[in-house]
Design an enzyme around this catalytic site. Structure first.
Site, PDB file in Angstrom:
ATOM      1  CB  CYS A  90       5.807   5.110   4.577  1.00  0.00           C
ATOM      2  SG  CYS A  90       6.877   6.435   3.979  1.00  0.00           S
ATOM      3  CB  CYS A 118      -0.934  -0.021   1.209  1.00  0.00           C
ATOM      4  SG  CYS A 118      -2.126   1.324   1.217  1.00  0.00           S
ATOM      5  CB  CYS A 119       3.775   2.303   2.121  1.00  0.00           C
ATOM      6  SG  CYS A 119       3.097   2.771   3.725  1.00  0.00           S
ATOM      7  CB  CYS A 146      -1.393   3.651   8.862  1.00  0.00           C
ATOM      8  SG  CYS A 146      -2.035   2.524   7.605  1.00  0.00           S
ATOM      9  CB  CYS A 204      -2.726   7.022   5.958  1.00  0.00           C
ATOM     10  SG  CYS A 204      -1.802   7.309   4.430  1.00  0.00           S
TER      11      CYS A 204
HETATM   12  S1  SF4 Z   1       0.318   4.691   5.680  1.00  0.00           S
HETATM   13 FE1  SF4 Z   1      -1.228   3.061   5.557  1.00  0.00          FE
HETATM   14  S2  SF4 Z   1      -2.870   3.793   4.178  1.00  0.00           S
HETATM   15 FE2  SF4 Z   1      -1.094   5.169   3.994  1.00  0.00          FE
HETATM   16  S3  SF4 Z   1      -0.048   4.414   2.208  1.00  0.00           S
HETATM   17 FE3  SF4 Z   1       0.908   3.393   3.979  1.00  0.00          FE
HETATM   18  S4  SF4 Z   1      -0.244   1.476   4.377  1.00  0.00           S
HETATM   19 FE4  SF4 Z   1      -1.401   2.740   2.918  1.00  0.00          FE
END
Ligand code: SF4
Length: 234
Positions: free
Chosen positions: A218, A110-111, A195, A192
């Site tokens: 991240c 995701c990151c 998170c 985010c």
């Molecule tokens: S902090 Fe969480 S929601 Fe944001 S990009 Fe990374 S995993 Fe995804």
């Protein structure tokens, strides 16, 4: 005298180092900011030296609305003139994270999709970037130098590396800088919505990030090795 010449960077103050680096990399340097809990310090320093310095803001699509309001307030207050928003490709997100829950099953991927790739694209054309990381944030940051030379060939400048929490608080007070709205609600590190959690101790602020996962970065500050996952395949 240059911070990269005779004197080790650690002998330089944060503003001195920034002044030197902004001059050395003029037109080829950007500040990367999350507009998070402590971002105002380095934003204020850079604005005082050159308000036209490009500022790259990573909008993952999952930020707190308060962060966007705070960004706008700081940009107006500090007079910054070149804010560049880096965002993930909508088509890419639609393909790999259509329901927006990838953070729950694979936060590294995701990151990668929402932060690492968009930042790398936004940094194209820059030879150096400035971050607001500090050693007291722990983890890999404990041994953070003031100047790093990345495997991508870029120089990374961390003017606040040796600052303490008290130094940050003093700078906010001395310059009457506004705090992020969520700081008053116990958020010591703000990324985010999914998170970031409030209640992390002040001396381990990143404990509130990715709670429940073995993860405290991240990835934008790590060597570029794409996480292995089927979700990276289109
Ligand atoms: S902090 Fe969480 S929601 Fe944001 S990009 Fe990374 S995993 Fe995804």
């Amino acid at each position: 005298m240059h911070a990269t010449a005779a004197a080790p960077a650690e002998e330089w103050g944060a503003e001195e180092l920034l002044r030197d680096m902004l001059a050395e990399y003029r037109g080829r340097i950007a500040l990367v900011s999350s507009f998070g809990a402590e971002s105002a310090v380095v934003l204020h320093m850079v604005a005082g030296l050159d308000r036209s310095t490009p500022v790259i803001f990573l909008d993952t699509g999952k930020l707190f609305p308060e962060t966007l309001v705070y960004r706008d307030r700081l940009v107006a207050q500090l007079g910054l003139t070149d804010i560049r928003t880096a965002e993930p490709e909508p088509a890419r997100i639609a393909a790999v994270d259509p329901d927006g829950t990838l953070w729950r099953s694979d936060p590294d991927v995701c990151c990668w999709q929402r932060k690492v790739e968009p930042l790398d694209e936004a940094l194209s054309g820059f030879d150096a970037w400035i971050t607001g990381r500090k050693r007291y944030q722990g983890g890999l940051r404990r041994s953070l130098p003031m100047i790093e030379h990345g495997s991508d060939g870029r120089t990374k400048i961390n003017p606040l590396a040796g600052w303490s929490l008290a130094d940050i608080a003093r700078y906010f007070a001395e310059h009457d800088l506004p705090r992020h709205p969520l700081s008053a609600h116990g958020y010591n590190s703000i990324g985010c919505t999914t998170c970031s959690r409030p209640g992390a101790p002040a001396d381990d602020p990143r404990a509130g990030r990715w709670v429940g996962f073995d993860k405290n970065e991240c990835g934008i500050h790590l060597p570029r090795v794409a996480p292995l996952s089927r979700t990276l395949q289109p």
